[in-house]
Scaffold this motif. Structure first.
Motif, PDB file in Angstrom:
ATOM      1  N   THR A  90       0.594  -1.339  -0.136  1.00  0.00           N
ATOM      2  CA  THR A  90      -0.053  -0.089   0.124  1.00  0.00           C
ATOM      3  C   THR A  90       0.931   1.229   0.148  1.00  0.00           C
ATOM      4  OG1 THR A  90      -0.015   0.098   2.326  1.00  0.00           O
ATOM      5  CG2 THR A  90      -1.714  -1.067   1.337  1.00  0.00           C
ATOM      6  N   LEU A  91       0.432   2.429  -0.578  1.00  0.00           N
ATOM      7  CA  LEU A  91       0.921   3.579  -0.376  1.00  0.00           C
ATOM      8  C   LEU A  91       0.183   4.486   0.379  1.00  0.00           C
ATOM      9  CD1 LEU A  91       3.365   5.351  -1.800  1.00  0.00           C
ATOM     10  CD2 LEU A  91       1.679   6.491  -3.010  1.00  0.00           C
ATOM     11  N   ALA A  92       0.817   5.244   1.491  1.00  0.00           N
ATOM     12  CA  ALA A  92       0.208   5.732   2.491  1.00  0.00           C
ATOM     13  C   ALA A  92       0.666   7.052   2.386  1.00  0.00           C
ATOM     14  CB  ALA A  92       0.413   5.290   3.919  1.00  0.00           C
ATOM     15  N   ALA A  93      -0.163   8.266   2.450  1.00  0.00           N
ATOM     16  CA  ALA A  93       0.261   9.628   2.234  1.00  0.00           C
ATOM     17  C   ALA A  93      -0.846  10.547   3.139  1.00  0.00           C
ATOM     18  CB  ALA A  93       0.193  10.192   0.850  1.00  0.00           C
ATOM     19  N   GLY A  94      -0.338  10.816   4.125  1.00  0.00           N
ATOM     20  CA  GLY A  94      -1.415  11.659   5.085  1.00  0.00           C
ATOM     21  C   GLY A  94      -2.414  10.433   5.456  1.00  0.00           C
ATOM     22  N   SER A  95      -3.722  10.858   5.501  1.00  0.00           N
ATOM     23  CA  SER A  95      -4.761   9.847   5.832  1.00  0.00           C
ATOM     24  C   SER A  95      -4.935   8.884   4.737  1.00  0.00           C
ATOM     25  CB  SER A  95      -6.173  10.650   6.202  1.00  0.00           C
ATOM     26  OG  SER A  95      -6.167  11.472   5.094  1.00  0.00           O
ATOM     27  N   GLU A  96      -4.494   9.166   3.637  1.00  0.00           N
ATOM     28  CA  GLU A  96      -5.045   8.305   2.553  1.00  0.00           C
ATOM     29  C   GLU A  96      -3.973   7.064   2.213  1.00  0.00           C
ATOM     30  OE1 GLU A  96      -5.761  11.491  -1.090  1.00  0.00           O
ATOM     31  OE2 GLU A  96      -5.603   9.462  -1.913  1.00  0.00           O
ATOM     32  N   VAL A  97      -4.603   5.993   2.063  1.00  0.00           N
ATOM     33  CA  VAL A  97      -3.845   4.672   1.962  1.00  0.00           C
ATOM     34  C   VAL A  97      -4.346   4.073   0.427  1.00  0.00           C
ATOM     35  CG1 VAL A  97      -3.258   2.395   2.915  1.00  0.00           C
ATOM     36  CG2 VAL A  97      -3.585   4.333   4.387  1.00  0.00           C
TER      37      VAL A  97
END
Ligand SMILES: [Zn+2]
Length: 468
Positions: A422-429
């Motif tokens: 998975t790629l997590a950036a801030g609250s986005e996954v």
């Protein structure tokens, strides 16, 4: 080793090799290049490698000397001849027999072919071609309607696949920015192709580039880079790089300005883009400028309608050899170079026919291994490739990116487990979807092989994390 960038006649091979020695050439990625300022580089830990976008080699076509309606070199040839006092036979061509115009009907057919085939690159719009007239003020010999239609055609049919660049203001005589007129001096010292830039500051060169860019902005066009005409900037490289960074940001607010100055049409010298003057990477306003390097000469008819060297120089009929095969096989961006004059070849379209065959042969051998890209897309990818901080831990890879980048593709050695990363950036996954063939890699996917994971995703600027 040879380098030919059109200096309209006078070859530059000798000059470059001497300078390399004189300027105490620096190494860059193991290759000797002009001593340009790289700027800062981020910290990196672990064995993560940034691959080509989608694992595919970027390809593109650089088109110089194009503009709206005016067949530039029909008007430039006598000015080049005058600059050298009539002594250079290369300028004794029968230019009066050449058409004054490269018609929009041809531009449209070329643009439609490129859109249909997905061919991309850069297309110059010389702002004040050979001092005939300015794109934003009118072209003597053509009606305002014709110019507006021609500019609209560029906006609608060329710009989607091609970066628009000035080259520079007139491509002939240097324009006095105070008067808007060419300087009275007609010697090479006041010709854009030759010595005017030598000894000038980054500020002076930047002002000149900004003037060229502003004409195109006034004409409703948008630019993220510039092309140097002939030898423009060849003895003022640090100033050219700084001037490009300042001018393209000032006039168009581009995040990653780029420029086309150099090409190497043979040998193993690197043709990878050079990311220069990188600074303030962890601030709100990171900066860099990218030098895009061509990998071929003009083998399609040239700036002056010479006999084309032809398709085989790019890629042979049996698809086994040619400069493009050489560069693609070593995995470096393979950006080809030509001049609109030869593409049209006074109506015989000899260059265009060559491009159609080159595209067909590249597709026949490399459909799954190459990706056509605009120069701004290559520049952004290389800026992200060189300036993104990467820290690998046992379970994840953290990215600190000054610049966002689509289809950012990394190879993570021996990533454990089989579940989708998975790629997590801030609250986005976001979960990456597994594909089974390299050819299927696109943004949002990954490929697991025995001892590596290849992940392709849209890299956001700032912090993000790939979790395996
Ligand atoms: Zn040119």
């Amino acid at each position: 080793m040879k380098q030919l960038k059109e200096t309209h006649g006078l070859s530059r091979r000798t000059f470059l090799s001497q300078t390399a020695v004189g300027l105490a050439a620096a190494t860059w990625g193991g290759t000797t290049v002009m001593a340009q300022e790289a700027g800062v580089r981020p910290e990196r830990t672990g064995g993560v490698k940034v691959l080509n976008p989608r694992g595919r080699v970027p390809v593109g076509i650089i088109i110089d000397d194009s503009t709206c309606l005016v067949n530039l070199n029909r008007f430039a040839m006598p000015q080049f001849n005058d600059a050298w006092g009539g002594k250079q036979t290369v300028y004794h061509r029968r230019w009066k027999e050449w058409p004054a115009e490269i018609p929009d009907s041809f531009v449209r057919r070329f643009a439609e072919w490129a859109l249909d085939r997905g061919v991309k690159g850069k297309y110059s719009i010389v702002p004040y071609p050979a001092c005939v007239g300015r794109m934003d003020r009118g072209l003597p010999g053509w009606s305002r309607r014709e110019l507006e239609d021609s500019l609209a055609l560029v906006r609608e049919s060329i710009a989607p696949n091609w970066d628009i660049h000035p080259e520079m203001v007139s491509h002939t005589r240097v324009i006095d920015l105070k008067t808007g007129q060419p300087y009275p001096d007609q010697t090479p010292a006041y010709m854009e192709n030759w010595d005017w830039t030598t000894g000038r500051s980054a500020g002076e060169i930047g002002d000149y580039l900004a003037y060229a860019l502003q004409i195109l902005k006034n004409a409703g066009l948008s630019c993220e880079g510039i092309t140097t005409p002939g030898g423009f900037g060849s003895r003022a490289r640090p100033q050219l790089a700084q001037g490009t960074l300042d001018a393209v940001r000032a006039v168009f607010g581009a995040e990653i300005p780029h420029y086309f100055r150099d090409l190497y049409d043979e040998g193993d010298r690197s043709v990878a883009p050079r990311v220069e003057l990188a600074s303030a990477l962890d601030g709100d306003d990171p900066r860099c400028v990218v030098s895009i390097v061509g990998c071929t000469g003009d083998w399609t008819g040239g700036w002056d309608c010479v006999e084309p060297e032809g398709v085989d120089r790019f890629i042979t009929e049996d698809l086994s050899q040619g400069r493009m095969v050489e560069v693609i096989e070593r995995g470096e961006p393979a950006i080809m170079v030509c001049h609109w004059t030869g593409v049209y070849w006074n109506g015989e379209e000899r260059g265009f026919k060559i491009w159609q065959e080159v595209e067909r042969r590249l597709r026949a051998r490399y459909a799954d291994r190459i990706q056509w890209m605009k120069l701004c897309e290559v520049a952004r990818y290389w800026a992200a490739k060189e300036l993104t901080g990467i820290r690998e831990t046992r379970t994840s890879v953290a990215f600190e990116a000054p610049f966002a980048c689509p289809a950012f593709t990394v190879e993570v050695p021996s990533a454990p487990g089989s579940k989708a990363p998975t790629l997590a950036a801030g609250s986005e996954v976001t979960s990456l979807r597994a594909v089974s063939r390299p050819a299927d890699l696109r943004s949002g996917t990954c490929l697991r092989e025995r001892d590596r994971l290849v992940a392709c995703f849209d890299l956001p600027n700032g912090r993000s994390e790939l979790r395996g």
